[in-house]
Design an enzyme around this catalytic site. Structure first.
Site, PDB file in Angstrom:
ATOM      1  N   LYS A 229       0.381   3.756   4.858  1.00 34.51           N
ATOM      2  CA  LYS A 229       0.138   3.423   3.449  1.00 34.51           C
ATOM      3  C   LYS A 229       0.791   4.493   2.563  1.00 34.51           C
ATOM      4  CE  LYS A 229      -3.925   0.949   5.101  1.00 34.51           C
ATOM      5  NZ  LYS A 229      -3.288  -0.323   5.386  1.00 34.51           N
TER       6      LYS A 229
ATOM      7  N   ASP B 139     -13.268   6.686   7.629  1.00 32.00           N
ATOM      8  CA  ASP B 139     -11.934   6.073   7.604  1.00 32.00           C
ATOM      9  C   ASP B 139     -11.284   6.408   6.268  1.00 32.00           C
ATOM     10  OD1 ASP B 139      -9.890   4.186   6.972  1.00 32.00           O
ATOM     11  OD2 ASP B 139     -10.663   2.776   8.447  1.00 32.00           O
TER      12      ASP B 139
ATOM     13  N   GLU C 261     -15.977   4.354   4.908  1.00 33.67           N
ATOM     14  CA  GLU C 261     -14.615   4.635   4.460  1.00 33.67           C
ATOM     15  C   GLU C 261     -14.671   5.494   3.201  1.00 33.67           C
ATOM     16  OE1 GLU C 261     -12.573   0.868   4.041  1.00 33.67           O
ATOM     17  OE2 GLU C 261     -13.358   0.163   5.956  1.00 33.67           O
TER      18      GLU C 261
ATOM     19  N   SER D 279     -10.838  -0.791   0.779  1.00 34.40           N
ATOM     20  CA  SER D 279      -9.527  -1.408   0.569  1.00 34.40           C
ATOM     21  C   SER D 279      -9.543  -2.589  -0.388  1.00 34.40           C
ATOM     22  CB  SER D 279      -8.944  -1.840   1.913  1.00 34.40           C
ATOM     23  OG  SER D 279      -9.800  -2.765   2.543  1.00 34.40           O
TER      24      SER D 279
ATOM     25  N   HIS E 141      -7.083   4.614   3.004  1.00 34.63           N
ATOM     26  CA  HIS E 141      -6.587   4.469   1.632  1.00 34.63           C
ATOM     27  C   HIS E 141      -6.741   5.751   0.812  1.00 34.63           C
ATOM     28  CE1 HIS E 141      -5.808   0.171   2.079  1.00 34.63           C
ATOM     29  NE2 HIS E 141      -6.861   0.199   2.882  1.00 34.63           N
TER      30      HIS E 141
ATOM     31  N   ASN F  56       0.820  -1.214   0.000  1.00 30.23           N
ATOM     32  CA  ASN F  56       0.000   0.000   0.000  1.00 30.23           C
ATOM     33  C   ASN F  56       0.859   1.272   0.000  1.00 30.23           C
ATOM     34  OD1 ASN F  56      -2.393  -1.588   0.256  1.00 30.23           O
ATOM     35  ND2 ASN F  56      -1.861  -1.877   2.406  1.00 30.23           N
TER      36      ASN F  56
ATOM     37  N   HIS G  63     -13.714  -1.990   7.522  1.00 28.83           N
ATOM     38  CA  HIS G  63     -12.507  -2.735   7.890  1.00 28.83           C
ATOM     39  C   HIS G  63     -12.659  -3.468   9.228  1.00 28.83           C
ATOM     40  CE1 HIS G  63      -8.151  -3.007   9.088  1.00 28.83           C
ATOM     41  NE2 HIS G  63      -8.086  -3.385   7.826  1.00 28.83           N
TER      42      HIS G  63
HETATM   43  C1  LIG Z   1      -9.758   0.746   5.871  1.00 30.48           C
HETATM   44  C2  LIG Z   1      -8.628   0.504   6.814  1.00 30.48           C
HETATM   45  N1  LIG Z   1      -8.670   1.067   8.043  1.00 30.48           N
HETATM   46  C3  LIG Z   1      -7.671   0.871   8.934  1.00 30.48           C
HETATM   47  C4  LIG Z   1      -6.575   0.100   8.615  1.00 30.48           C
HETATM   48  C5  LIG Z   1      -5.508  -0.133   9.660  1.00 30.48           C
HETATM   49  O1  LIG Z   1      -4.419   0.717   9.455  1.00 30.48           O
HETATM   50  P1  LIG Z   1      -2.946   0.286   9.953  1.00 30.48           P
HETATM   51  O2  LIG Z   1      -2.381  -0.557   8.864  1.00 30.48           O
HETATM   52  O3  LIG Z   1      -2.252   1.585  10.153  1.00 30.48           O
HETATM   53  O4  LIG Z   1      -3.113  -0.473  11.227  1.00 30.48           O
HETATM   54  C6  LIG Z   1      -6.473  -0.468   7.354  1.00 30.48           C
HETATM   55  C7  LIG Z   1      -5.263  -1.266   7.015  1.00 30.48           C
HETATM   56  O5  LIG Z   1      -5.254  -2.244   6.374  1.00 30.48           O
HETATM   57  C8  LIG Z   1      -7.532  -0.284   6.425  1.00 30.48           C
HETATM   58  O6  LIG Z   1      -7.502  -0.867   5.226  1.00 30.48           O
END
Ligand SMILES: Cc1ncc(COP(=O)(O)O)c(C=O)c1O
Length: 387
Positions: free
Chosen positions: A239, A207, A178, A182, A210, A48, A136
């Site tokens: 990311k 969120d 979000e 993702s 991404h 990412n 997520h």
């Molecule tokens: C939508 C989403 N939120 C939160 C996270 C978590 O972030 P981190 O990788 O910093 O723990 C991810 C990571 O994969 C994600 O895809």
């Protein structure tokens, strides 16, 4: 062997029997958008690191410099003695970047969502919690113990229907979604979502894991183009920012509440100076990377066009994440294995991460992929699926 160990062994054996055993594979850096694995260099379509910043010298240098100057660890939680001037300064920079009143750092996006959503629900346990079906795993962790009213993925008509159906019920409303999903690479219609949230007096939790660094004015995320729409925006530095850690941004009152009530913030050691230095350097770089963001968008458009021309479904993707939906888990695994033979690393995503029948390759593009890299990927996917 304790009794629990026997249960662990049984659980692992079941995972093995389902052919779902996962293992950690050591990976090294192999040049722009490349990585080294088991003695081979592969073009990486799995990470990412969307802007290619993870190996940027300024980020590594400032991280090292702040660690040398301020120490390897923070020594205590933020509310005890862990807060350095550097934490406050970086948080002020993040708030300015996001156009928010205030911001707060967390060790990771996962930890942030799990802790912050739980803290919001604690303030009013009768809150009606509306969530997109594809949020997520970390948000599910934050919602644990509370009933989620789930709307079909990115279906805002469905969200409106669910909100209207409960209009007479007591309790505040909270919508969690979000900006960029993702596994699908599609984005939310933030203008409409904001209007719906306002009409139903709902708090909007967005969120931007991404979207941060990739979308919006200066890479500040989709929310930066819709000021005031989301009440809480979170994102991660792991990311597009090429480093580590996560932020939550919102009103001063929201951040003050979290400082006082969010267990995952209060009872955890403050992020270390090396992390702060890396974020500080990335904040110098990311806003000026419009050209890289434009390249990234162009690569996505080109890959989707190439796959569509071959009849391959890329869903509703409109970002740097492009799914190549192949259907069965075994097909996705076979395609990923074939591509690895061709020197291309692309992750196969299967149920339960995605719904049955929609197993896919999740292709994560980077500004450092060349046009030839994208064509090579498309050529090999099309050739292997034609067999
Ligand atoms: C939508 C989403 N939120 C939160 C996270 C978590 O972030 P981190 O990788 O910093 O723990 C991810 C990571 O994969 C994600 O895809």
């Amino acid at each position: 062997m304790a009794a629990l160990d026997r249960h662990l062994a049984t659980a692992l054996a079941r995972i093995d029997a389902r052919d779902e055993r996962r293992r950690l594979v050591a990976t090294g850096a192999g040049g722009p958008a490349r990585l080294d694995r088991a003695g081979r260099t592969l073009i990486d379509f799995s990470s990412n690191d969307y802007l290619g910043l993870a190996r940027h010298p300024l980020i590594a240098e400032r991280s090292a410099e702040w660690a040398l100057r301020l120490g390897g660890g923070s020594g205590a939680s933020r509310l005890v003695t862990g807060t350095l001037d550097a934490h406050l300064a970086v948080e002020a920079r993040i708030a300015a970047f996001k156009g928010a009143e205030a911001a707060l750092l967390f060790p990771s996006g996962w930890q942030l969502n799990a802790a912050v959503l739980a803290a919001l629900m604690k303030a009013a346990p009768d809150t009606l919690l509306f969530t997109d079906r594809l949020i997520h795993a970390s948000l599910h962790a934050g919602a644990a113990g509370h009933r989620q009213i789930r709307f079909r993925h990115n279906d805002l008509d469905h969200l409106e229907t669910l909100l209207a159906a409960r209009a007479g019920e007591a309790g505040p409303r909270l919508i969690v979604t979000e900006s960029v999903f993702s596994m699908d690479g599609d984005r939310v219609d933030l203008a409409r979502l904001g209007a719906i949230a306002r009409a139903h007096d709902a708090f909007l939790y967005l969120d931007e894991a991404h979207g941060t660094g990739v979308l919006g004015r200066g890479g500040a995320g989709l929310s930066a183009d819709h000021p005031g729409v989301a009440d809480l925006v979170m994102g991660t530095f792991s990311k597009a920012f090429g480093c580590f850690g996560a932020y939550v941004a919102g009103s001063r009152a929201l951040i003050d509440y979290l400082v006082n009530a969010c267990g995952g913030f209060i009872f955890s050691t403050a992020p270390p100076p090396a992390m702060l230095g890396a974020i500080d350097a990335a904040l110098d770089l990311v806003p000026a990377m419009d050209e890289a963001r434009a390249t990234l968008a162009t690569r996505g458009v080109h890959l989707r066009a190439r796959l569509a021309a071959a009849g391959i479904d890329t869903g509703a993707s409109s970002t740097q994440i492009v799914p190549a939906i192949v259907g069965e888990a075994s097909d996705a695994l076979a395609l990923a294995a074939g591509l690895a033979e061709d020197g291309l690393l692309a992750a196969a995503i299967r149920p339960p991460t995605v719904p049955p029948g929609t197993s896919r390759l999740r292709l994560a593009l980077r500004a450092t992929h060349t046009a030839d890299d994208i064509d090579r990927l498309a050529d090999r996917i099309v050739a292997r699926l034609a067999r």
